[in-house]
Design a protein around this motif. Structure first.
Motif, PDB file in Angstrom:
ATOM      1  N   ARG A 226      31.338 -87.603  52.933  1.00  0.00           N
ATOM      2  CA  ARG A 226      31.984 -86.288  52.890  1.00  0.00           C
ATOM      3  C   ARG A 226      33.404 -86.431  53.417  1.00  0.00           C
ATOM      4  O   ARG A 226      33.615 -86.997  54.486  1.00  0.00           O
ATOM      5  N   VAL A 227      34.361 -85.947  52.651  1.00  0.00           N
ATOM      6  CA  VAL A 227      35.764 -86.075  53.038  1.00  0.00           C
ATOM      7  C   VAL A 227      36.395 -84.686  53.086  1.00  0.00           C
ATOM      8  O   VAL A 227      36.426 -83.974  52.084  1.00  0.00           O
ATOM      9  N   GLU A 228      36.897 -84.338  54.259  1.00  0.00           N
ATOM     10  CA  GLU A 228      37.615 -83.077  54.429  1.00  0.00           C
ATOM     11  C   GLU A 228      39.103 -83.373  54.271  1.00  0.00           C
ATOM     12  O   GLU A 228      39.658 -84.203  54.992  1.00  0.00           O
ATOM     13  N   VAL A 229      39.732 -82.703  53.313  1.00  0.00           N
ATOM     14  CA  VAL A 229      41.095 -83.043  52.908  1.00  0.00           C
ATOM     15  C   VAL A 229      42.086 -82.017  53.437  1.00  0.00           C
ATOM     16  O   VAL A 229      41.873 -80.810  53.315  1.00  0.00           O
ATOM     17  N   SER A 230      43.173 -82.531  54.001  1.00  0.00           N
ATOM     18  CA  SER A 230      44.228 -81.616  54.450  1.00  0.00           C
ATOM     19  C   SER A 230      45.586 -82.282  54.282  1.00  0.00           C
ATOM     20  O   SER A 230      45.699 -83.503  54.240  1.00  0.00           O
ATOM     21  N   ALA A 231      46.621 -81.457  54.177  1.00  0.00           N
ATOM     22  CA  ALA A 231      47.990 -81.953  54.030  1.00  0.00           C
ATOM     23  C   ALA A 231      48.948 -80.804  54.291  1.00  0.00           C
ATOM     24  O   ALA A 231      48.557 -79.632  54.290  1.00  0.00           O
ATOM     25  N   SER A 232      50.210 -81.130  54.501  1.00  0.00           N
ATOM     26  CA  SER A 232      51.230 -80.108  54.730  1.00  0.00           C
ATOM     27  C   SER A 232      51.882 -79.680  53.418  1.00  0.00           C
ATOM     28  O   SER A 232      52.907 -79.006  53.421  1.00  0.00           O
ATOM     29  N   HIS A 233      51.301 -80.110  52.297  1.00  0.00           N
ATOM     30  CA  HIS A 233      51.855 -79.816  50.977  1.00  0.00           C
ATOM     31  C   HIS A 233      50.700 -79.602  49.998  1.00  0.00           C
ATOM     32  O   HIS A 233      49.561 -79.988  50.279  1.00  0.00           O
ATOM     33  N   PRO A 234      50.936 -79.016  48.845  1.00  0.00           N
ATOM     34  CA  PRO A 234      49.846 -78.711  47.908  1.00  0.00           C
ATOM     35  C   PRO A 234      49.571 -79.793  46.868  1.00  0.00           C
ATOM     36  O   PRO A 234      48.731 -79.604  45.994  1.00  0.00           O
ATOM     37  N   GLU A 235      50.267 -80.922  46.964  1.00  0.00           N
ATOM     38  CA  GLU A 235      50.178 -81.918  45.896  1.00  0.00           C
ATOM     39  C   GLU A 235      49.073 -82.929  46.189  1.00  0.00           C
ATOM     40  O   GLU A 235      49.318 -84.060  46.596  1.00  0.00           O
ATOM     41  N   LEU A 236      47.841 -82.515  45.936  1.00  0.00           N
ATOM     42  CA  LEU A 236      46.664 -83.328  46.227  1.00  0.00           C
ATOM     43  C   LEU A 236      45.848 -83.505  44.950  1.00  0.00           C
ATOM     44  O   LEU A 236      45.689 -82.570  44.164  1.00  0.00           O
ATOM     45  N   VAL A 237      45.310 -84.706  44.742  1.00  0.00           N
ATOM     46  CA  VAL A 237      44.514 -84.954  43.539  1.00  0.00           C
ATOM     47  C   VAL A 237      43.251 -85.750  43.852  1.00  0.00           C
ATOM     48  O   VAL A 237      43.198 -86.509  44.828  1.00  0.00           O
ATOM     49  N   LEU A 238      42.269 -85.553  43.007  1.00  0.00           N
ATOM     50  CA  LEU A 238      41.052 -86.363  42.998  1.00  0.00           C
ATOM     51  C   LEU A 238      41.091 -87.181  41.725  1.00  0.00           C
ATOM     52  O   LEU A 238      41.244 -86.621  40.627  1.00  0.00           O
ATOM     53  N   SER A 239      40.991 -88.511  41.832  1.00  0.00           N
ATOM     54  CA  SER A 239      41.049 -89.360  40.638  1.00  0.00           C
ATOM     55  C   SER A 239      39.700 -90.008  40.377  1.00  0.00           C
ATOM     56  O   SER A 239      38.973 -90.375  41.307  1.00  0.00           O
ATOM     57  N   LEU A 240      39.358 -90.138  39.104  1.00  0.00           N
ATOM     58  CA  LEU A 240      38.132 -90.795  38.671  1.00  0.00           C
ATOM     59  C   LEU A 240      38.517 -92.029  37.872  1.00  0.00           C
ATOM     60  O   LEU A 240      39.088 -91.900  36.779  1.00  0.00           O
ATOM     61  N   ASP A 241      38.277 -93.198  38.426  1.00  0.00           N
ATOM     62  CA  ASP A 241      38.624 -94.465  37.771  1.00  0.00           C
ATOM     63  C   ASP A 241      40.111 -94.550  37.423  1.00  0.00           C
ATOM     64  O   ASP A 241      40.500 -95.286  36.507  1.00  0.00           O
ATOM     65  N   GLY A 242      40.944 -93.792  38.106  1.00  0.00           N
ATOM     66  CA  GLY A 242      42.376 -93.809  37.814  1.00  0.00           C
ATOM     67  C   GLY A 242      42.717 -93.294  36.435  1.00  0.00           C
ATOM     68  O   GLY A 242      43.836 -93.499  35.938  1.00  0.00           O
ATOM     69  N   GLN A 243      41.770 -92.572  35.804  1.00  0.00           N
ATOM     70  CA  GLN A 243      41.984 -92.094  34.430  1.00  0.00           C
ATOM     71  C   GLN A 243      41.909 -90.579  34.302  1.00  0.00           C
ATOM     72  O   GLN A 243      42.578 -89.985  33.465  1.00  0.00           O
ATOM     73  N   ILE A 244      41.069 -89.974  35.122  1.00  0.00           N
ATOM     74  CA  ILE A 244      40.905 -88.523  35.099  1.00  0.00           C
ATOM     75  C   ILE A 244      41.374 -87.996  36.450  1.00  0.00           C
ATOM     76  O   ILE A 244      41.000 -88.532  37.501  1.00  0.00           O
TER      77      ILE A 244
END
Length: 285
Positions: A226-244
């Protein structure tokens, strides 16, 4: 008589030429062949055309002509159906491929004679929870699932739990959650270990963590991350095999576990993983 499906990445050099040769060889040895519709049109063989989403209904084996990226895409598409895949490499490294264009006839003959083994590769499945609700699910990958920032010069913080036990917090470019198959891909470039594909584990590899203590970690395949994600900006992505790529939001929670099905690869009995590793990474014999 085996029915073989042939799926082709036509962006590769000589793809059409090698497709024509494969059609000739498969028919020469008396097997039935179905082609994806684009390949059938390019080969002027409308009689062999079949939509890709019907391959699992009619084909017993799938030949994939392309590189590792092509293999990853078709693995995600056909793993659920359990369709065994033979990769024919016309890409760069070809870690997932077993055959080469220079040895096409021998490869076709070996498959049709049953001179191969089947190797099941662990896959990952992710779901994303936002404000207590699941907003994405059943996101699968053969190599890796990545959580990362989508812009240069900004960082993302990943707070990591395994089976609800707190592990650590990493701030940097992100986190990779990989399979043994993916251990020779992006995870390797990030300093992760090479893991034999015969071992069922999950790898956690921080990406350029801004700390001196961050190290890759290997956990059991039956554990959930389980990964709780946070950042000071909105530019966050989840990648699947670097393709999706799927857009993440501040405070999203990503759950990753082994998928309920695996990718089945066709492998030669006399070709070992360690031999492939030396050849592909240009190590001394």
């Amino acid at each position: 008589m085996k029915t073989i499906g042939l799926a082709v990445n036509h962006s590769k050099v000589k793809a059409d030429e090698i497709t024509a040769r494969l059609i000739e060889l498969i028919e020469k040895y008396g097997s039935r062949l179905v082609l994806d519709e684009e390949s059938a049109a390019k080969a002027d063989r409308a009689d062999l055309a079949l939509p890709l989403d019907r391959f699992a209904e009619e084909a017993e084996l799938l030949f994939v002509l392309g590189g590792d990226g092509t293999m990853l895409g078709f693995a995600r598409q056909f793993a659920r159906a359990g369709l065994p895949i033979l990769g024919i490499n016309i890409g760069h490294l070809g870690f997932l491929s077993e055959a080469e264009p220079k040895d096409l006839e021998n490869a076709v003959k070996r498959v049709l004679d049953g001179e191969y083994c089947l190797e099941n590769r662990l896959m990952l499945e992710a779901r994303v929870v936002r404000n207590g609700e699941t907003v994405m699910e059943s996101l699968t990958a053969l190599n890796d699932i990545g959580i990362a920032r989508d812009s240069f010069g900004k960082m993302v913080t990943c707070k990591v739990f395994v089976d609800d036990m707190y592990v650590d917090q990493y701030t940097g470019d992100g986190l990779l959650i990989s399979t043994p198959t993916g251990s020779t891909a992006y995870s390797l470039s990030c300093g992760g270990p090479i893991v034999s594909p015969h071992i069922e584990v999950i790898l956690l590899t921080p990406i350029c963590a801004h700390t001196l203590h961050a190290r890759p970690m290997v956990i059991a395949a039956n554990q959930e991350v389980r990964v709780e994600v946070s950042a000071s900006h909105p530019e966050l992505v989840l990648s699947l095999d670097g393709q999706i790529f799927e857009k993440l939001e501040q405070n999203d929670v990503v759950h990753v576990r082994q998928a309920p099905y695996k990718t089945t690869l066709i492998k030669w009995h006399d070709r070992e993983f360690y031999d492939v590793l030396r050849q592909k990474l240009h190590r001394a014999p």
